[in-house]
Design an enzyme around this catalytic site. Structure first.
Site, short mmCIF file in Angstrom:
data_model
loop_
_atom_site.label_atom_id
_atom_site.label_comp_id
_atom_site.label_asym_id
_atom_site.label_seq_id
_atom_site.Cartn_x
_atom_site.Cartn_y
_atom_site.Cartn_z
N ASN A 9 0.87 -1.18 0.00
CA ASN A 9 0.00 0.00 0.00
C ASN A 9 0.91 1.23 0.00
O ASN A 9 1.48 1.57 1.02
CB ASN A 9 -0.88 -0.05 1.26
N TRP A 10 1.03 1.86 -1.16
CA TRP A 10 1.96 2.98 -1.29
C TRP A 10 1.42 4.26 -0.66
O TRP A 10 2.14 5.25 -0.58
CB TRP A 10 2.31 3.19 -2.77
N LYS A 11 0.17 4.27 -0.27
CA LYS A 11 -0.45 5.46 0.35
C LYS A 11 -0.19 6.69 -0.51
O LYS A 11 -0.10 6.57 -1.73
CB LYS A 11 0.04 5.62 1.79
N HIS A 95 -9.59 1.19 4.71
CA HIS A 95 -8.33 1.37 5.44
C HIS A 95 -8.56 2.30 6.63
O HIS A 95 -9.38 3.22 6.56
CB HIS A 95 -7.26 1.95 4.51
N GLU A 97 -6.98 4.70 7.72
CA GLU A 97 -6.80 6.13 7.41
C GLU A 97 -8.03 6.69 6.71
O GLU A 97 -8.38 7.86 6.89
CB GLU A 97 -5.52 6.32 6.58
N GLU A 167 -5.33 -4.86 10.54
CA GLU A 167 -4.32 -3.83 10.77
C GLU A 167 -4.62 -3.09 12.07
O GLU A 167 -5.42 -2.15 12.09
CB GLU A 167 -4.34 -2.82 9.61
N SER A 213 3.36 -1.99 10.31
CA SER A 213 4.82 -2.08 10.48
C SER A 213 5.37 -3.46 10.12
O SER A 213 6.37 -3.90 10.70
CB SER A 213 5.24 -1.66 11.89
N GLY A 234 2.81 -1.04 4.25
CA GLY A 234 2.87 0.38 3.89
C GLY A 234 4.31 0.79 3.65
O GLY A 234 4.88 0.58 2.58
N GLY A 235 4.94 1.38 4.67
CA GLY A 235 6.27 1.96 4.55
C GLY A 235 7.29 1.06 3.86
O GLY A 235 8.04 1.51 2.99
#
Ligand code: PGA
Length: 251
Positions: A9-11, A95, A97, A167, A213, A234-235
């Site tokens: 997930n590149w956000k 998600h 967010e 998540e 994470s 993500g990151g």
């Protein structure tokens, strides 16, 4: 056996040229991986250009969101058909967010899930509790509410097409991963909830990813757990070396 499913997930990261470059690097790095599903989810403007890069490879394309209407006066929104026409096969829904900053409720997630299934997109539905909820002993209740809310009115045959991403919100982008045991316990709990909505057979077939994470250091231990079928990353999906190592987890 549930096939492992690793999604990035590149956000809200990467311009079009950056996204194309990352996709090219990744495609090369995971070219020999055959037994796993690999999906990357760039931002909307990057979807069509990245689709060109991943076409014919083992890397599939996902979007980070979509709207539940087909078309019309919904300024700023994107439909399932638009995503499909850009080469998208998967879509992340609900998600945390989106829930936190954009007011997405279970009802909205449910409508989006129904539309994604109607259109043949592979949905990844995110569920998970916040830290205060976990500390108050409400983690399972919150997750159950997210699962029941999302799957309301979804048939068993459609439910089998859905991937769930557990998540825990307190683990997202914080460097605090749930321990493999804690994550697995929640995955097993989600399967119990799915079993009560559908059947043990259906619950046993639905894939559940862990997210929060997840990285190249902890992925092997996470993937050793019996109820963890993959990761929504993500990151650590923003670099080809770390995401390709995640894809190549050893369990
Ligand atoms: P993270 O994000 O891996 O950066 O914690 C995961 C997600 O929100 O999907």
């Amino acid at each position: 056996m549930r096939r492992p499913f690793l999604a990035g997930n590149w956000k809200m990261n990467k311009t079009v040229p950056e996204a194309v470059a990352l996709a090219k690097e990744l495609v090369q790095a995971v070219a020999n991986v055959a037994d796993r599903d690999i999906v990357i989810c760039p931002t909307f403007p990057c979807l069509a250009p990245v689709a060109e890069v991943v076409r014919g490879t083992n890397v599939k394309l996902g979007a980070q969101n979509m709207y539940f209407e087909d078309s019309g006066a919904y300024t700023g929104e994107i439909s399932a058909d638009m995503l499909i026409s850009a080469g998208v096969e998967f879509v992340i829904l609900g998600h945390s967010e989106r829930r936190e900053y954009f007011g997405e409720t279970n009802q909205i997630v449910n409508k989006k899930l129904k539309k994604a299934l109607e259109k043949g997109l592979g949905p990844i539905v995110c569920v998970g509790e916040k830290l205060v909820e976990r500390e108050a002993g409400k983690a399972e209740a919150v997750v159950e509410d997210h699962v029941r809310g999302a799957f309301e009115g979804i048939t068993a045959s459609d439910a089998l097409k859905v991937t769930i991403a557990y998540e825990p919100v307190w683990a997202i982008g914080t460097g605090k991963t749930a321990t493999p045991d804690d994550a697995n316990a929640m995955h097993a709990f989600i399967r119990t909830v799915l079993g009560s909505i559908y059947s043990a057979d259906v619950a046993g077939k639905i894939r559940i990813q862990y997210g929060g994470s997840a990285n190249d250091k902890n992925i092997d231990d996470l993937m050793k757990m019996p109820d963890i079928d993959g990761a929504l990353v993500g990151g650590a999906s923003l670099k080809a070396d770390s995401f390709s190592r995640i894809v190549k987890f050893v369990s």
